[in-house]
Design a protein around this motif. Structure first.
Motif, PDB file in Angstrom:
ATOM      1  N   ASP A  53      88.242  20.570  25.006  1.00 51.61           N
ATOM      2  CA  ASP A  53      88.603  19.506  25.705  1.00 51.61           C
ATOM      3  C   ASP A  53      87.755  18.322  25.329  1.00 51.61           C
ATOM      4  OD1 ASP A  53      85.951  19.336  27.004  1.00 51.61           O
ATOM      5  OD2 ASP A  53      86.946  20.453  28.895  1.00 51.61           O
ATOM      6  N   LYS A  54      88.151  16.887  25.815  1.00 50.21           N
ATOM      7  CA  LYS A  54      87.266  15.733  25.408  1.00 50.21           C
ATOM      8  C   LYS A  54      85.791  15.527  25.942  1.00 50.21           C
ATOM      9  CE  LYS A  54      88.842  13.303  29.816  1.00 50.21           C
ATOM     10  NZ  LYS A  54      87.694  13.024  30.300  1.00 50.21           N
ATOM     11  N   ASP A  55      85.585  16.506  26.861  1.00 52.42           N
ATOM     12  CA  ASP A  55      84.121  16.727  27.154  1.00 52.42           C
ATOM     13  C   ASP A  55      83.354  17.714  26.252  1.00 52.42           C
ATOM     14  OD1 ASP A  55      84.539  14.757  28.955  1.00 52.42           O
ATOM     15  OD2 ASP A  55      85.240  16.266  30.628  1.00 52.42           O
ATOM     16  N   GLY A  56      84.225  18.159  25.106  1.00 51.24           N
ATOM     17  CA  GLY A  56      83.331  19.271  24.267  1.00 51.24           C
ATOM     18  C   GLY A  56      83.534  20.687  24.747  1.00 51.24           C
ATOM     19  N   LYS A  57      83.862  20.969  25.884  1.00 52.27           N
ATOM     20  CA  LYS A  57      83.944  22.339  26.527  1.00 52.27           C
ATOM     21  C   LYS A  57      84.960  23.114  25.923  1.00 52.27           C
ATOM     22  CE  LYS A  57      80.843  21.692  29.908  1.00 52.27           C
ATOM     23  NZ  LYS A  57      79.741  22.677  30.148  1.00 52.27           N
ATOM     24  N   MET A  58      84.692  24.388  25.754  1.00 54.76           N
ATOM     25  CA  MET A  58      85.881  25.233  25.141  1.00 54.76           C
ATOM     26  C   MET A  58      87.030  25.157  26.251  1.00 54.76           C
ATOM     27  SD  MET A  58      85.697  29.041  24.284  1.00 54.76           S
ATOM     28  CE  MET A  58      87.170  30.363  23.989  1.00 54.76           C
ATOM     29  N   VAL A  59      88.365  25.467  25.672  1.00 58.75           N
ATOM     30  CA  VAL A  59      89.558  25.544  26.392  1.00 58.75           C
ATOM     31  C   VAL A  59      89.837  26.846  26.051  1.00 58.75           C
ATOM     32  CG1 VAL A  59      91.567  24.812  26.758  1.00 58.75           C
ATOM     33  CG2 VAL A  59      90.181  23.126  26.218  1.00 58.75           C
ATOM     34  N   ARG A  60      90.242  27.187  24.890  1.00 60.51           N
ATOM     35  CA  ARG A  60      90.591  28.648  24.485  1.00 60.51           C
ATOM     36  C   ARG A  60      90.534  28.895  23.118  1.00 60.51           C
ATOM     37  NH1 ARG A  60      96.023  29.154  22.827  1.00 60.51           N
ATOM     38  NH2 ARG A  60      96.916  27.125  22.643  1.00 60.51           N
ATOM     39  N   ILE A  61      90.511  30.276  22.733  1.00 60.85           N
ATOM     40  CA  ILE A  61      90.469  30.734  21.529  1.00 60.85           C
ATOM     41  C   ILE A  61      92.040  30.850  21.174  1.00 60.85           C
ATOM     42  CG2 ILE A  61      90.318  32.475  19.936  1.00 60.85           C
ATOM     43  CD1 ILE A  61      87.898  33.434  21.969  1.00 60.85           C
ATOM     44  N   MET A  62      92.470  29.873  20.049  1.00 61.26           N
ATOM     45  CA  MET A  62      93.695  29.813  19.796  1.00 61.26           C
ATOM     46  C   MET A  62      94.398  30.956  18.620  1.00 61.26           C
ATOM     47  SD  MET A  62      93.873  25.894  19.379  1.00 61.26           S
ATOM     48  CE  MET A  62      95.721  25.580  19.132  1.00 61.26           C
ATOM     49  N   SER A  63      93.377  31.255  17.811  1.00 59.64           N
ATOM     50  CA  SER A  63      93.483  32.328  17.032  1.00 59.64           C
ATOM     51  C   SER A  63      92.312  32.942  16.254  1.00 59.64           C
ATOM     52  CB  SER A  63      94.554  31.879  15.834  1.00 59.64           C
ATOM     53  OG  SER A  63      93.911  30.813  14.988  1.00 59.64           O
ATOM     54  N   LYS A  64      92.601  34.360  15.998  1.00 59.33           N
ATOM     55  CA  LYS A  64      91.464  34.976  15.232  1.00 59.33           C
ATOM     56  C   LYS A  64      91.875  35.803  14.128  1.00 59.33           C
ATOM     57  CE  LYS A  64      90.374  37.209  19.032  1.00 59.33           C
ATOM     58  NZ  LYS A  64      89.697  38.179  19.821  1.00 59.33           N
TER      59      LYS A  64
END
Length: 92
Positions: free
Chosen positions: A79-90
């Motif tokens: 997010d804009k604060d630099g916190k992880m939102v999710r893993i989109m792909s692996k």
């Protein structure tokens, strides 16, 4: 016999070639949405291969490590604060 040695040497050199920063997929799995920061991800996974920025300040970051023997990669949203939102792909 000499030709065989040359072929084996060429294969060995090619197998040693790599692209990206080596990282452990277990480190990706340990990351937590809302907790893990971008800086922590870079510390664990190394320099990212690519970053895509959105107008709202969020970003999608891609890490890739490839050798002649295979590749692994992940794409993670922050997010804009630099916190992880999710893993989109692996890719393992």
């Amino acid at each position: 016999m000499k030709k065989l040695m040359i072929v084996v040497a060429m294969f060995a050199l090619t197998a040693c070639a790599s692209h990206g920063t080596r990282f452990d997929m277990a480190d990706v799995e340990a990351m937590q949405p809302g907790v893990t920061t971008y800086d922590e991800a870079v510390q664990k996974l190394g320099k990212p291969k690519a970053q895509n920025f959105a107008a709202d300040g969020s970003k999608t970051v891609t890490w890739i490590y490839a050798t002649a023997l295979g590749a692994r990669g992940t794409k993670i949203a922050f997010d804009k604060d630099g916190k992880m939102v999710r893993i989109m792909s692996k890719v393992e």
